[in-house]
Design an enzyme around this catalytic site. Structure first.
Site, mmCIF file in Angstrom:
data_model
loop_
_atom_site.group_PDB
_atom_site.id
_atom_site.type_symbol
_atom_site.label_atom_id
_atom_site.label_comp_id
_atom_site.label_asym_id
_atom_site.label_seq_id
_atom_site.Cartn_x
_atom_site.Cartn_y
_atom_site.Cartn_z
ATOM 1 N N ARG A 176 0.830 -1.059 -0.090
ATOM 2 C CA ARG A 176 0.034 0.126 -0.075
ATOM 3 C C ARG A 176 1.101 1.108 0.122
ATOM 4 O O ARG A 176 1.959 1.208 0.604
ATOM 5 C CB ARG A 176 -0.852 -0.056 1.210
ATOM 6 C CG ARG A 176 -0.154 0.036 2.337
ATOM 7 C CD ARG A 176 -1.239 -0.213 3.766
ATOM 8 N NE ARG A 176 -0.322 0.377 4.937
ATOM 9 C CZ ARG A 176 -0.453 1.838 5.401
ATOM 10 N NH1 ARG A 176 -1.291 2.415 4.779
ATOM 11 N NH2 ARG A 176 0.258 1.974 6.177
ATOM 12 N N ARG A 180 -3.569 10.473 1.313
ATOM 13 C CA ARG A 180 -4.537 11.364 1.963
ATOM 14 C C ARG A 180 -5.303 12.178 1.065
ATOM 15 O O ARG A 180 -4.664 12.922 0.358
ATOM 16 C CB ARG A 180 -3.798 12.067 2.967
ATOM 17 C CG ARG A 180 -3.363 11.128 4.351
ATOM 18 C CD ARG A 180 -2.782 12.389 5.278
ATOM 19 N NE ARG A 180 -1.920 11.694 6.388
ATOM 20 C CZ ARG A 180 -0.806 12.023 6.700
ATOM 21 N NH1 ARG A 180 -0.502 13.292 6.054
ATOM 22 N NH2 ARG A 180 -0.044 11.457 7.449
ATOM 23 N N ARG A 253 20.113 -3.910 4.224
ATOM 24 C CA ARG A 253 20.174 -2.903 3.085
ATOM 25 C C ARG A 253 20.875 -1.792 3.882
ATOM 26 O O ARG A 253 20.803 -1.722 4.965
ATOM 27 C CB ARG A 253 18.810 -2.151 2.654
ATOM 28 C CG ARG A 253 18.158 -3.166 1.589
ATOM 29 C CD ARG A 253 16.930 -2.434 0.875
ATOM 30 N NE ARG A 253 16.070 -1.893 1.828
ATOM 31 C CZ ARG A 253 15.434 -0.676 1.893
ATOM 32 N NH1 ARG A 253 16.148 0.287 1.383
ATOM 33 N NH2 ARG A 253 14.787 -0.265 2.758
ATOM 34 N N ARG A 284 18.264 11.707 -0.818
ATOM 35 C CA ARG A 284 17.355 12.597 -0.118
ATOM 36 C C ARG A 284 18.603 13.432 0.314
ATOM 37 O O ARG A 284 19.737 12.993 0.371
ATOM 38 C CB ARG A 284 16.380 12.282 0.938
ATOM 39 C CG ARG A 284 16.896 11.295 1.856
ATOM 40 C CD ARG A 284 15.812 10.870 2.715
ATOM 41 N NE ARG A 284 16.158 9.902 3.606
ATOM 42 C CZ ARG A 284 15.325 9.428 4.733
ATOM 43 N NH1 ARG A 284 14.007 10.072 4.906
ATOM 44 N NH2 ARG A 284 15.826 8.455 5.778
ATOM 45 N N GLU A 304 22.252 11.464 1.326
ATOM 46 C CA GLU A 304 21.775 10.316 1.608
ATOM 47 C C GLU A 304 21.979 9.275 0.401
ATOM 48 O O GLU A 304 21.133 9.530 -0.418
ATOM 49 C CB GLU A 304 20.602 10.076 2.369
ATOM 50 C CG GLU A 304 20.387 8.500 3.049
ATOM 51 C CD GLU A 304 18.982 8.432 4.111
ATOM 52 O OE1 GLU A 304 18.931 9.314 4.757
ATOM 53 O OE2 GLU A 304 18.304 7.395 3.822
ATOM 54 N N TYR A 352 13.417 -4.506 12.103
ATOM 55 C CA TYR A 352 13.292 -3.024 12.098
ATOM 56 C C TYR A 352 12.378 -2.597 13.239
ATOM 57 O O TYR A 352 11.465 -2.893 13.282
ATOM 58 C CB TYR A 352 12.743 -2.395 10.744
ATOM 59 C CG TYR A 352 12.649 -0.730 10.685
ATOM 60 C CD1 TYR A 352 13.869 0.029 10.787
ATOM 61 C CD2 TYR A 352 11.911 -0.225 11.348
ATOM 62 C CE1 TYR A 352 14.213 1.143 10.867
ATOM 63 C CE2 TYR A 352 11.720 1.211 11.247
ATOM 64 C CZ TYR A 352 12.948 2.128 11.138
ATOM 65 O OH TYR A 352 12.926 3.229 11.394
ATOM 66 N N ASP A 354 11.152 1.157 15.220
ATOM 67 C CA ASP A 354 11.235 2.576 15.463
ATOM 68 C C ASP A 354 11.793 2.766 16.835
ATOM 69 O O ASP A 354 11.630 2.081 17.588
ATOM 70 C CB ASP A 354 9.917 3.274 15.470
ATOM 71 C CG ASP A 354 9.863 3.689 13.714
ATOM 72 O OD1 ASP A 354 10.770 4.030 12.885
ATOM 73 O OD2 ASP A 354 8.663 3.618 13.178
HETATM 74 P P1 FAD Z 1 21.562 0.316 18.110
HETATM 75 O O1 FAD Z 1 21.290 1.691 17.909
HETATM 76 O O2 FAD Z 1 22.499 -0.118 16.631
HETATM 77 O O3 FAD Z 1 22.604 -0.155 19.159
HETATM 78 C C1 FAD Z 1 23.249 -1.258 19.129
HETATM 79 C C2 FAD Z 1 24.693 -0.922 19.495
HETATM 80 O O4 FAD Z 1 25.473 -2.198 19.879
HETATM 81 C C3 FAD Z 1 25.780 -0.124 18.681
HETATM 82 O O5 FAD Z 1 25.994 1.097 19.118
HETATM 83 C C4 FAD Z 1 26.619 -1.324 18.192
HETATM 84 O O6 FAD Z 1 27.888 -0.563 18.236
HETATM 85 C C5 FAD Z 1 26.733 -2.056 19.591
HETATM 86 N N1 FAD Z 1 27.414 -3.189 19.409
HETATM 87 C C6 FAD Z 1 27.168 -4.020 18.673
HETATM 88 N N2 FAD Z 1 27.989 -5.215 18.770
HETATM 89 C C7 FAD Z 1 28.838 -4.936 19.606
HETATM 90 C C8 FAD Z 1 29.862 -5.613 20.346
HETATM 91 N N3 FAD Z 1 30.258 -6.890 19.797
HETATM 92 N N4 FAD Z 1 30.593 -5.164 21.330
HETATM 93 C C9 FAD Z 1 29.949 -3.820 21.829
HETATM 94 N N5 FAD Z 1 29.126 -3.071 21.256
HETATM 95 C C10 FAD Z 1 28.635 -3.597 20.155
HETATM 96 N N6 FAD Z 1 13.208 5.227 14.354
HETATM 97 C C11 FAD Z 1 12.237 6.582 14.729
HETATM 98 O O7 FAD Z 1 11.415 6.201 15.755
HETATM 99 N N7 FAD Z 1 12.290 7.567 14.062
HETATM 100 C C12 FAD Z 1 13.178 7.696 13.102
HETATM 101 O O8 FAD Z 1 13.110 8.934 12.251
HETATM 102 C C13 FAD Z 1 14.043 6.811 12.604
HETATM 103 N N8 FAD Z 1 14.924 7.069 11.587
HETATM 104 C C14 FAD Z 1 15.839 6.178 11.327
HETATM 105 C C15 FAD Z 1 16.482 6.394 9.974
HETATM 106 C C16 FAD Z 1 17.446 5.435 9.623
HETATM 107 C C17 FAD Z 1 18.589 5.696 8.473
HETATM 108 C C18 FAD Z 1 17.549 4.286 10.441
HETATM 109 C C19 FAD Z 1 18.510 3.023 9.987
HETATM 110 C C20 FAD Z 1 16.937 3.856 11.609
HETATM 111 C C21 FAD Z 1 15.930 4.858 11.791
HETATM 112 N N9 FAD Z 1 15.130 4.722 13.062
HETATM 113 C C22 FAD Z 1 14.183 5.447 13.324
HETATM 114 C C23 FAD Z 1 15.145 3.378 14.009
HETATM 115 C C24 FAD Z 1 16.111 3.616 15.141
HETATM 116 O O9 FAD Z 1 17.679 3.892 15.045
HETATM 117 C C25 FAD Z 1 16.246 2.469 16.017
HETATM 118 O O10 FAD Z 1 15.041 2.082 16.550
HETATM 119 C C26 FAD Z 1 17.409 2.358 17.166
HETATM 120 O O11 FAD Z 1 18.588 2.909 16.934
HETATM 121 C C27 FAD Z 1 17.543 0.975 17.724
HETATM 122 O O12 FAD Z 1 18.260 0.926 18.804
HETATM 123 P P2 FAD Z 1 18.966 -0.445 19.079
HETATM 124 O O13 FAD Z 1 19.791 -0.061 20.667
HETATM 125 O O14 FAD Z 1 18.326 -1.665 18.759
HETATM 126 O O15 FAD Z 1 20.402 -0.422 18.201
#
Ligand code: FAD
Length: 371
Positions: A176, A180, A253, A284, A304, A352, A354
């Site tokens: 989809r 709007r 990706r 973008r 980007e 994925y 947010d």
């Molecule tokens: P991460 O932030 O990836 O944290 C995991 C951490 O573990 C990393 O710092 C990594 O270095 C560390 N790590 C991994 N392996 C090891 C190891 N062996 N030893 C020590 N440390 C390690 N969400 C929104 O709500 N709004 C948005 O506008 C939005 N925009 C986004 C845009 C992009 C381009 C992307 C990719 C995502 C976006 N998101 C957005 C989603 C958001 O980034 C994630 O929800 C969030 O970062 C997830 O947090 P996390 O702790 O799961 O992962």
């Protein structure tokens, strides 16, 4: 000097992203001894922001906080004040500017229609060219929004994102497309949205107050040493890497950002402009000062680019196809055998999330662990 406050910990948390930081906060507040390891030189994971020329630069892509989850909203507001930011996006197709997501402003510019009835009639007319089940993404998009919107706003952008022609992409990728028929150009429908004043790094820093944190420390490089230090592990790194890719690599990706500081106060007048033609190589341009303007004579933008991911690259978006889903399920089975390790977050669960989703998930995990 030993930076560790304890000789033994209740929890070792791998990763100082949002999942790790929320879990650490909850465990610490429950009286647990917590150690966080982060292999990057900074905390906050992918929501990391750095201050440059008085502008908070989102190093790993634009992050706008949005949620309908009241518990998460109240929780996150403990660590930062949020500015009243409402996200909207502009599309640039060869110099023609359109409002996104598709709404009456878009249709007015595209067809000079003024009412929802006129817009609906135009979409209906244009989608007639597709009869039967759409065979590819191009047909699917035209059957949803008509040819004009597809050609100008979907085709080039999607082809850049996926690196191939819309005719060669499966239709399911866009089951989809949000349409709007109102003059409402807000990108998110969420009840709450905003940008944390002071940046995301400060927010995560406040979450981690009191907790032992070691940056520049890769857990996997000295696993036995760290395992011996704690009773339980919360692992937010990549699940396939944890198991030394023994079953193969999960695919992602990827995106790449080219940052530039410009000696002008305002480059594009808004935070995000999508370039929807095929020829412009980037998808973008982000202009960070529009998320939170602290006052700066210059501006910082990021072009980007969508890029193919290969092992060793920064993983961004998991690929939710059958092949990767099956492989993840096999890794999950292995993970279930590690009773003292909890896998969480976008990399640990290969999904994925947010920001609000990852916070809710970490709060839920903490409730179960600490009950
Ligand atoms: P991460 O932030 O990836 O944290 C995991 C951490 O573990 C990393 O710092 C990594 O270095 C560390 N790590 C991994 N392996 C090891 C190891 N062996 N030893 C020590 N440390 C390690 N969400 C929104 O709500 N709004 C948005 O506008 C939005 N925009 C986004 C845009 C992009 C381009 C992307 C990719 C995502 C976006 N998101 C957005 C989603 C958001 O980034 C994630 O929800 C969030 O970062 C997830 O947090 P996390 O702790 O799961 O992962």
């Amino acid at each position: 000097m030993n930076p560790l406050s304890h000789s033994h910990y209740d929890y070792l948390i791998v990763g100082a992203g949002l999942y790790g930081a929320v879990f650490a906060r909850q465990a610490y507040d429950a009286g647990k001894k917590v150690l966080v390891l982060e292999r990057r030189p900074h905390i906050a994971g992918n929501v990391y922001t750095r201050l440059d020329h008085n502008i908070h630069v989102h190093e790993y892509g634009a992050h706008i906080f949005h949620t309908d989850n009241e518990e998460v909203w109240n929780y996150i507001n403990r660590f930062a004040r949020f500015s009243r930011y409402t996200h909207s996006v502009i599309a640039n197709f060869k110099g023609e500017m359109y409002s996104l997501p598709f709404n009456m402003y878009t249709f007015n510019k595209m067809w000079d229609v003024r009412t929802p009835k006129e817009a609906r009639a135009m979409i209906e007319k244009q989608r007639q060219e597709i009869t039967g089940e759409p065979k590819n993404l191009e047909e699917q998009a035209i059957s949803l929004v008509g040819r004009d919107v597809f050609e100008k706003l979907v085709k080039g952008y999607t082809e850049k994102q996926w690196g191939r022609d819309c005719k060669d992409l499966p239709p399911f990728i866009i089951r989809r497309l949000p349409v709007r028929l109102t003059y409402d150009n807000r990108y998110f429908n969420a009840l709450y949205q905003g940008i944390p004043q002071g940046g995301y790094t400060d927010l995560v820093g406040r979450m981690l107050e009191g907790v032992d944190v070691l940056t520049n420390t890769d857990y996997l490089k000295a696993r036995e040493k760290w395992d011996a230090l704690a009773d339980r592990i919360v692992y937010t790194g990549a699940i396939d890497e944890f198991f030394d890719y023994s079953l193969g690599h999960l695919e992602y990706r990827s995106v790449r950002f080219e940052m530039e500081t410009l000696d002008e106060p305002d480059f594009q007048g808004t935070s995000v402009v999508n370039y929807t033609d095929r020829e412009t190589p980037f998808t973008r341009i982000l202009e960070f000062k529009h998320f939170e303007d602290l006052g700066s004579d210059c501006t910082i933008i990021a072009r980007e680019y969508s890029s193919e991911w290969k092992p060793g690259d920064e993983p961004y978006y998991p690929i939710n196809d059958e092949k990767n889903g099956t492989l993840y399920a096999r890794y999950k089975e292995l993970a279930n055998t590690r009773k003292n390790v909890r896998f969480g977050g976008r990399l640990g669960e290969y999904r994925y999330y947010d920001m609000d989703g990852v916070i809710a998930s970490a709060l839920d995990a903490a409730r179960k662990e600490l009950a």
